[in-house]
Write a protein that holds these residues in place. Structure first.
Motif, PDB file in Angstrom:
ATOM      1  N   GLN A  21      18.960   2.218  56.583  1.00 36.29           N
ATOM      2  CA  GLN A  21      19.188   3.386  55.728  1.00 36.29           C
ATOM      3  C   GLN A  21      19.130   4.649  56.564  1.00 36.29           C
ATOM      4  O   GLN A  21      18.326   4.752  57.484  1.00 36.29           O
ATOM      5  CB  GLN A  21      18.110   3.447  54.642  1.00 36.29           C
ATOM      6  N   VAL A  22      20.015   5.591  56.244  1.00 35.93           N
ATOM      7  CA  VAL A  22      20.002   6.907  56.869  1.00 35.93           C
ATOM      8  C   VAL A  22      19.985   7.946  55.754  1.00 35.93           C
ATOM      9  O   VAL A  22      20.209   7.624  54.579  1.00 35.93           O
ATOM     10  CB  VAL A  22      21.220   7.121  57.810  1.00 35.93           C
ATOM     11  N   TRP A  23      19.712   9.191  56.118  1.00 37.85           N
ATOM     12  CA  TRP A  23      19.634  10.285  55.152  1.00 37.85           C
ATOM     13  C   TRP A  23      20.607  11.390  55.561  1.00 37.85           C
ATOM     14  O   TRP A  23      20.645  11.768  56.727  1.00 37.85           O
ATOM     15  CB  TRP A  23      18.218  10.868  55.118  1.00 37.85           C
ATOM     16  N   ALA A  24      21.355  11.891  54.595  1.00 33.75           N
ATOM     17  CA  ALA A  24      22.339  12.938  54.881  1.00 33.75           C
ATOM     18  C   ALA A  24      22.141  14.123  53.944  1.00 33.75           C
ATOM     19  O   ALA A  24      21.624  13.973  52.833  1.00 33.75           O
ATOM     20  CB  ALA A  24      23.753  12.376  54.712  1.00 33.75           C
ATOM     21  N   ALA A  25      22.578  15.288  54.389  1.00 27.53           N
ATOM     22  CA  ALA A  25      22.497  16.498  53.563  1.00 27.53           C
ATOM     23  C   ALA A  25      23.341  16.317  52.308  1.00 27.53           C
ATOM     24  O   ALA A  25      24.390  15.680  52.326  1.00 27.53           O
ATOM     25  CB  ALA A  25      22.983  17.711  54.352  1.00 27.53           C
ATOM     26  N   ALA A  26      22.875  16.926  51.232  1.00 22.04           N
ATOM     27  CA  ALA A  26      23.546  16.785  49.941  1.00 22.04           C
ATOM     28  C   ALA A  26      24.051  18.119  49.410  1.00 22.04           C
ATOM     29  O   ALA A  26      24.088  18.340  48.201  1.00 22.04           O
ATOM     30  CB  ALA A  26      22.613  16.118  48.940  1.00 22.04           C
ATOM     31  N   GLY A  27      24.401  19.035  50.319  1.00 19.83           N
ATOM     32  CA  GLY A  27      25.032  20.270  49.887  1.00 19.83           C
ATOM     33  C   GLY A  27      24.132  21.479  49.757  1.00 19.83           C
ATOM     34  O   GLY A  27      24.625  22.587  49.561  1.00 19.83           O
ATOM     35  N   THR A  28      22.824  21.287  49.870  1.00 17.93           N
ATOM     36  CA  THR A  28      21.885  22.411  49.813  1.00 17.93           C
ATOM     37  C   THR A  28      20.832  22.211  50.900  1.00 17.93           C
ATOM     38  O   THR A  28      20.669  21.096  51.405  1.00 17.93           O
ATOM     39  CB  THR A  28      21.154  22.522  48.451  1.00 17.93           C
ATOM     40  N   PRO A  29      20.083  23.246  51.237  1.00 20.52           N
ATOM     41  CA  PRO A  29      19.045  23.108  52.262  1.00 20.52           C
ATOM     42  C   PRO A  29      17.813  22.323  51.802  1.00 20.52           C
ATOM     43  O   PRO A  29      16.904  22.103  52.576  1.00 20.52           O
ATOM     44  CB  PRO A  29      18.640  24.554  52.572  1.00 20.52           C
ATOM     45  N   ARG A  30      17.786  21.889  50.535  1.00 16.17           N
ATOM     46  CA  ARG A  30      16.617  21.156  50.028  1.00 16.17           C
ATOM     47  C   ARG A  30      16.963  19.773  49.471  1.00 16.17           C
ATOM     48  O   ARG A  30      16.080  19.091  48.962  1.00 16.17           O
ATOM     49  CB  ARG A  30      15.921  21.966  48.940  1.00 16.17           C
ATOM     50  N   HIS A  31      18.227  19.370  49.561  1.00 13.56           N
ATOM     51  CA  HIS A  31      18.629  18.079  49.002  1.00 13.56           C
ATOM     52  C   HIS A  31      19.225  17.182  50.083  1.00 13.56           C
ATOM     53  O   HIS A  31      20.061  17.631  50.864  1.00 13.56           O
ATOM     54  CB  HIS A  31      19.666  18.269  47.887  1.00 13.56           C
ATOM     55  N   ILE A  32      18.779  15.922  50.088  1.00 14.56           N
ATOM     56  CA  ILE A  32      19.331  14.906  50.975  1.00 14.56           C
ATOM     57  C   ILE A  32      19.526  13.631  50.163  1.00 14.56           C
ATOM     58  O   ILE A  32      18.966  13.493  49.076  1.00 14.56           O
ATOM     59  CB  ILE A  32      18.426  14.655  52.212  1.00 14.56           C
ATOM     60  N   PHE A  33      20.340  12.722  50.686  1.00 15.55           N
ATOM     61  CA  PHE A  33      20.501  11.451  49.986  1.00 15.55           C
ATOM     62  C   PHE A  33      20.419  10.292  50.970  1.00 15.55           C
ATOM     63  O   PHE A  33      20.850  10.401  52.105  1.00 15.55           O
ATOM     64  CB  PHE A  33      21.814  11.399  49.184  1.00 15.55           C
ATOM     65  N   PRO A  34      19.836   9.170  50.497  1.00 14.29           N
ATOM     66  CA  PRO A  34      19.753   7.975  51.337  1.00 14.29           C
ATOM     67  C   PRO A  34      21.028   7.158  51.182  1.00 14.29           C
ATOM     68  O   PRO A  34      21.619   7.104  50.098  1.00 14.29           O
ATOM     69  CB  PRO A  34      18.554   7.230  50.738  1.00 14.29           C
ATOM     70  N   ILE A  35      21.437   6.511  52.269  1.00 13.53           N
ATOM     71  CA  ILE A  35      22.634   5.672  52.201  1.00 13.53           C
ATOM     72  C   ILE A  35      22.610   4.666  53.345  1.00 13.53           C
ATOM     73  O   ILE A  35      22.065   4.949  54.418  1.00 13.53           O
ATOM     74  CB  ILE A  35      23.926   6.535  52.235  1.00 13.53           C
ATOM     75  N   GLU A  36      23.173   3.505  53.090  1.00 12.57           N
ATOM     76  CA  GLU A  36      23.326   2.488  54.118  1.00 12.57           C
ATOM     77  C   GLU A  36      24.447   2.968  55.046  1.00 12.57           C
ATOM     78  O   GLU A  36      25.473   3.459  54.560  1.00 12.57           O
ATOM     79  CB  GLU A  36      23.672   1.154  53.428  1.00 12.57           C
ATOM     80  N   PRO A  37      24.276   2.911  56.360  1.00 11.94           N
ATOM     81  CA  PRO A  37      25.275   3.457  57.278  1.00 11.94           C
ATOM     82  C   PRO A  37      26.682   2.882  57.095  1.00 11.94           C
ATOM     83  O   PRO A  37      27.669   3.602  57.219  1.00 11.94           O
ATOM     84  CB  PRO A  37      24.736   3.143  58.671  1.00 11.94           C
ATOM     85  N   GLY A  38      26.780   1.592  56.795  1.00 12.79           N
ATOM     86  CA  GLY A  38      28.095   1.001  56.556  1.00 12.79           C
ATOM     87  C   GLY A  38      28.774   1.615  55.342  1.00 12.79           C
ATOM     88  O   GLY A  38      29.998   1.806  55.331  1.00 12.79           O
ATOM     89  N   GLU A  39      27.982   1.946  54.332  1.00 17.02           N
ATOM     90  CA  GLU A  39      28.513   2.619  53.141  1.00 17.02           C
ATOM     91  C   GLU A  39      28.973   4.031  53.487  1.00 17.02           C
ATOM     92  O   GLU A  39      30.003   4.490  53.011  1.00 17.02           O
ATOM     93  CB  GLU A  39      27.452   2.689  52.031  1.00 17.02           C
ATOM     94  N   LEU A  40      28.205   4.711  54.324  1.00 22.72           N
ATOM     95  CA  LEU A  40      28.590   6.057  54.749  1.00 22.72           C
ATOM     96  C   LEU A  40      29.915   6.013  55.503  1.00 22.72           C
ATOM     97  O   LEU A  40      30.806   6.827  55.257  1.00 22.72           O
ATOM     98  CB  LEU A  40      27.493   6.681  55.620  1.00 22.72           C
ATOM     99  N   LEU A  41      30.058   5.040  56.374  1.00 21.25           N
ATOM    100  CA  LEU A  41      31.301   4.871  57.120  1.00 21.25           C
ATOM    101  C   LEU A  41      32.462   4.628  56.151  1.00 21.25           C
ATOM    102  O   LEU A  41      33.520   5.237  56.263  1.00 21.25           O
ATOM    103  CB  LEU A  41      31.149   3.709  58.102  1.00 21.25           C
ATOM    104  N   ARG A  42      32.232   3.777  55.162  1.00 17.74           N
ATOM    105  CA  ARG A  42      33.280   3.447  54.190  1.00 17.74           C
ATOM    106  C   ARG A  42      33.688   4.650  53.360  1.00 17.74           C
ATOM    107  O   ARG A  42      34.866   4.956  53.223  1.00 17.74           O
ATOM    108  CB  ARG A  42      32.791   2.332  53.248  1.00 17.74           C
ATOM    109  N   ILE A  43      32.719   5.372  52.810  1.00 12.28           N
ATOM    110  CA  ILE A  43      33.072   6.443  51.869  1.00 12.28           C
ATOM    111  C   ILE A  43      33.607   7.694  52.546  1.00 12.28           C
ATOM    112  O   ILE A  43      34.318   8.474  51.922  1.00 12.28           O
ATOM    113  CB  ILE A  43      31.906   6.799  50.913  1.00 12.28           C
ATOM    114  N   THR A  44      33.284   7.882  53.820  1.00  5.97           N
ATOM    115  CA  THR A  44      33.800   9.049  54.536  1.00  5.97           C
ATOM    116  C   THR A  44      35.149   8.770  55.186  1.00  5.97           C
ATOM    117  O   THR A  44      35.890   9.704  55.477  1.00  5.97           O
ATOM    118  CB  THR A  44      32.834   9.536  55.634  1.00  5.97           C
ATOM    119  N   GLY A  45      35.426   7.498  55.439  1.00  2.84           N
ATOM    120  CA  GLY A  45      36.638   7.173  56.173  1.00  2.84           C
ATOM    121  C   GLY A  45      36.541   7.574  57.643  1.00  2.84           C
ATOM    122  O   GLY A  45      37.541   7.683  58.337  1.00  2.84           O
TER     123      GLY A  45
END
Length: 156
Positions: A124-148
């Motif tokens: 699992q990794v964590w990425a910014a969610a559009g604000t300086p106080r929000h992040i979201f967890p995601i499986e790296p393979g999923e991140l690769l898939r959804i970002t292209g």
């Protein structure tokens, strides 16, 4: 909910990702702040760094592990043109996010994206969610898939 956070949430939902942004008790503008807030390793933080093509003016998004630095020569080779750092105004205009809250998803205008292979070392990794106080967890393979994004070596 801010427009930026709503855009990230909508992008995650549209991609079929179950994870949702989490509000942290402290700012997560830097990878170090985000890692402390999430209680994870520094390299589990996804840094979203934008560079501008010197010839085209196009922005390129590099998603890198929190402890890594981008190698300008490698990044330029991937982009196919010399790159310079995008300024805050360019980042906001293209992504819709302010620096310190740039998410890998939910951009106003899509940019070519590249993902650091180091991120794939974690469940699992964590990425910014559009604000300086929000992040979201995601499986790296999923991140690769959804970002292209293209998995590529661009770190020093």
């Amino acid at each position: 909910m801010s427009k930026s956070l709503a855009r990230v949430t909508a992008a995650l939902e549209a991609a079929g990702v179950a994870a949702r942004p989490v509000e942290m008790p402290a700012e997560t503008r830097t990878a170090e702040q985000a890692a402390a807030a999430a209680g994870c390793a520094l390299d589990q933080i996804v840094k979203s760094i934008l560079f501008r093509g010197e010839g085209s003016g196009r922005l390129y998004l590099f998603l890198t592990a929190g402890g890594n630095r981008i190698d300008a020569v490698k990044a330029s080779s991937l982009a196919g043109e010399p790159l310079g750092r995008a300024d805050a105004q360019e980042v906001r205009a293209v992504t819709g996010f302010a620096i310190g809250g740039v998410s890998p998803v939910g951009h106003l205008t899509p940019s070519p994206e590249f993902l650091d292979p180091r991120l794939m070392d974690f469940a699992q990794v964590w990425a910014a969610a559009g604000t300086p106080r929000h992040i979201f967890p995601i499986e790296p393979g999923e991140l690769l898939r959804i970002t292209g994004a293209k998995l590529a070596d661009f770190t020093a």
